[in-house]
Every structure is written in C-alpha cells, then in structure tokens.
Design a protein around this motif. Structure first.
Motif, short mmCIF file in Angstrom:
data_model
loop_
_atom_site.label_atom_id
_atom_site.label_comp_id
_atom_site.label_asym_id
_atom_site.label_seq_id
_atom_site.Cartn_x
_atom_site.Cartn_y
_atom_site.Cartn_z
N PHE A 159 -2.05 34.66 9.65
CA PHE A 159 -3.23 34.83 8.87
C PHE A 159 -3.02 34.00 7.38
CE2 PHE A 159 -0.71 38.20 7.31
CZ PHE A 159 -1.00 38.37 6.01
N ALA A 160 -4.15 33.76 6.92
CA ALA A 160 -4.17 33.14 5.49
C ALA A 160 -5.42 33.55 4.94
CB ALA A 160 -4.29 31.51 5.89
N LYS A 161 -5.09 33.70 3.53
CA LYS A 161 -6.42 33.95 2.58
C LYS A 161 -6.76 32.87 1.68
CE LYS A 161 -5.92 37.41 -0.35
NZ LYS A 161 -5.93 38.68 -0.97
N ALA A 162 -7.58 32.48 1.52
CA ALA A 162 -7.88 31.28 0.52
C ALA A 162 -9.03 32.04 -0.62
CB ALA A 162 -8.68 30.15 0.89
N LEU A 163 -8.98 31.72 -2.02
CA LEU A 163 -9.81 32.12 -3.00
C LEU A 163 -10.19 31.02 -3.71
CD1 LEU A 163 -8.06 35.46 -3.94
CD2 LEU A 163 -10.14 35.25 -2.41
N GLY A 166 -13.97 34.28 -1.17
CA GLY A 166 -13.25 33.60 -0.34
C GLY A 166 -13.34 33.85 0.92
N GLY A 167 -12.20 33.42 1.63
CA GLY A 167 -12.10 33.59 3.03
C GLY A 167 -10.82 33.85 3.70
N ASP A 208 -11.95 26.55 4.97
CA ASP A 208 -13.02 26.16 5.38
C ASP A 208 -14.03 27.38 5.27
OD1 ASP A 208 -12.29 23.73 6.34
OD2 ASP A 208 -12.16 24.29 8.70
N SER A 209 -13.41 28.53 5.33
CA SER A 209 -14.44 29.79 5.23
C SER A 209 -14.62 29.91 3.54
CB SER A 209 -13.61 31.09 5.72
OG SER A 209 -13.69 31.08 6.93
N CYS A 210 -13.44 29.78 2.97
CA CYS A 210 -13.84 29.86 1.22
C CYS A 210 -14.59 28.93 0.94
CB CYS A 210 -12.15 29.66 0.95
SG CYS A 210 -12.25 29.76 -0.99
N VAL A 211 -14.64 27.70 1.32
CA VAL A 211 -15.51 26.82 0.80
C VAL A 211 -17.25 27.34 1.20
CG1 VAL A 211 -16.55 24.25 1.05
CG2 VAL A 211 -14.24 24.91 0.88
N ARG A 212 -17.34 27.84 2.46
CA ARG A 212 -18.61 28.24 2.82
C ARG A 212 -19.02 29.41 2.07
NH1 ARG A 212 -17.53 28.08 7.66
NH2 ARG A 212 -16.82 30.41 8.26
N TYR A 213 -18.35 30.41 1.84
CA TYR A 213 -18.62 31.54 1.11
C TYR A 213 -18.73 31.60 -0.39
CZ TYR A 213 -17.37 33.52 5.74
OH TYR A 213 -17.32 33.87 7.15
N ALA A 214 -17.84 30.59 -0.81
CA ALA A 214 -18.04 30.31 -2.35
C ALA A 214 -19.36 29.67 -2.64
CB ALA A 214 -16.87 29.59 -2.71
N SER A 215 -19.54 28.75 -1.78
CA SER A 215 -21.04 28.13 -2.08
C SER A 215 -22.02 29.11 -1.64
CB SER A 215 -21.27 27.09 -0.91
OG SER A 215 -20.14 25.92 -0.98
N ARG A 216 -22.15 29.92 -0.91
CA ARG A 216 -23.21 30.69 -0.56
C ARG A 216 -23.18 32.09 -1.72
NH1 ARG A 216 -22.46 32.55 5.89
NH2 ARG A 216 -23.05 30.51 6.60
N ARG A 271 -15.08 24.11 -4.69
CA ARG A 271 -13.97 22.91 -4.94
C ARG A 271 -12.78 23.37 -5.26
NH1 ARG A 271 -17.55 17.88 -7.17
NH2 ARG A 271 -18.84 17.56 -5.29
N THR A 272 -12.87 24.88 -5.77
CA THR A 272 -11.58 25.38 -6.45
C THR A 272 -10.79 26.12 -5.35
OG1 THR A 272 -12.61 27.33 -7.34
CG2 THR A 272 -12.31 25.31 -8.83
N CYS A 273 -11.22 26.27 -3.99
CA CYS A 273 -10.75 27.04 -2.97
C CYS A 273 -9.07 26.50 -2.86
CB CYS A 273 -11.50 26.81 -1.66
SG CYS A 273 -12.79 27.71 -1.79
N GLN A 274 -8.32 27.36 -2.79
CA GLN A 274 -6.83 27.35 -2.37
C GLN A 274 -6.44 28.54 -1.77
OE1 GLN A 274 -4.19 26.76 -5.73
NE2 GLN A 274 -5.90 27.39 -7.07
N VAL A 275 -5.40 28.28 -0.76
CA VAL A 275 -4.67 29.40 0.12
C VAL A 275 -3.83 30.17 -1.05
CG1 VAL A 275 -3.04 30.16 1.83
CG2 VAL A 275 -4.91 28.05 2.13
N VAL A 276 -4.14 31.38 -1.09
CA VAL A 276 -3.22 32.17 -2.00
C VAL A 276 -2.04 33.01 -1.20
CG1 VAL A 276 -4.89 32.29 -3.75
CG2 VAL A 276 -4.93 34.16 -2.09
N LEU A 277 -2.40 33.40 0.17
CA LEU A 277 -1.65 33.87 0.82
C LEU A 277 -1.58 33.38 2.42
CD1 LEU A 277 0.34 36.58 1.43
CD2 LEU A 277 -1.98 37.63 1.64
N ALA A 278 -0.35 33.23 2.78
CA ALA A 278 -0.25 32.64 4.33
C ALA A 278 0.95 33.41 4.80
CB ALA A 278 -0.39 31.20 4.42
#
Length: 80
Positions: free
Chosen positions: A28-32, A38-39, A55-63, A69-76
């Motif tokens: 699993f991975a979490k991006a914020l 995030g996602g 991909d989820s982070c970009v989608r949810y941050a936009s919504r 554009r600042t999404c990055q994986v913080v936990l994997a």
C-alpha cells in the motif's frame, strides 16, 4: 487534519469499489499534496501501489481545491 480527510475519503471511496480490488494486495502507499486531499492505494507491488496513490492524490487534490502538482508518496510498505 489531512490524514483524517485521507482516511475518511478512502473509506468512502472503498465502498464504491469492487470488494476484490484490494483483496490479496501485498503493498500500500499513501500520497499527499501540500494542500487538499490525498490518496491511498493498494497493489501487488510497491511501484503499482505508489503509482495508484499518486494518481488518486492528483485527482482528489484537484477536486478539493488543493495543489495536485505537489503530490508525493509519504508512506509505502509491503507486508511479509
């Protein structure tokens, strides 16, 4: 606060998906983003989970009016 939103949104999104989509996933991975939602994603490999979470982070941050554009994986992680 952002972590709570991610967890809440992920739980809600999980209800709409096929129950088998995360079953048996080893990683699993979490991006914020710096702001917005995030996602969290699951996958058979770390790379797959990371890509899906970004991909989820970009989608949810936009919504949510955040900064996709600042999404990055913080936990994997992968189990076992």
């Amino acid at each position: 606060m952002a972590a709570c939103l991610v967890i809440t949104f992920t739980m809600t999104a999980g209800c709409t998906r096929n129950a088998h989509s995360t079953q048996g996933a080893k990683c699993f991975a979490k991006a914020l983003p710096s702001s917005g939602e995030g996602g969290l994603a699951f996958g058979q490999t770390l790379a797959m989970a990371s890509k899906k979470s970004l991909d989820s982070c970009v989608r949810y941050a936009s919504r949510s009016g955040g900064t996709p554009r600042t999404c990055q994986v913080v936990l994997a992680k992968c189990k076992g």
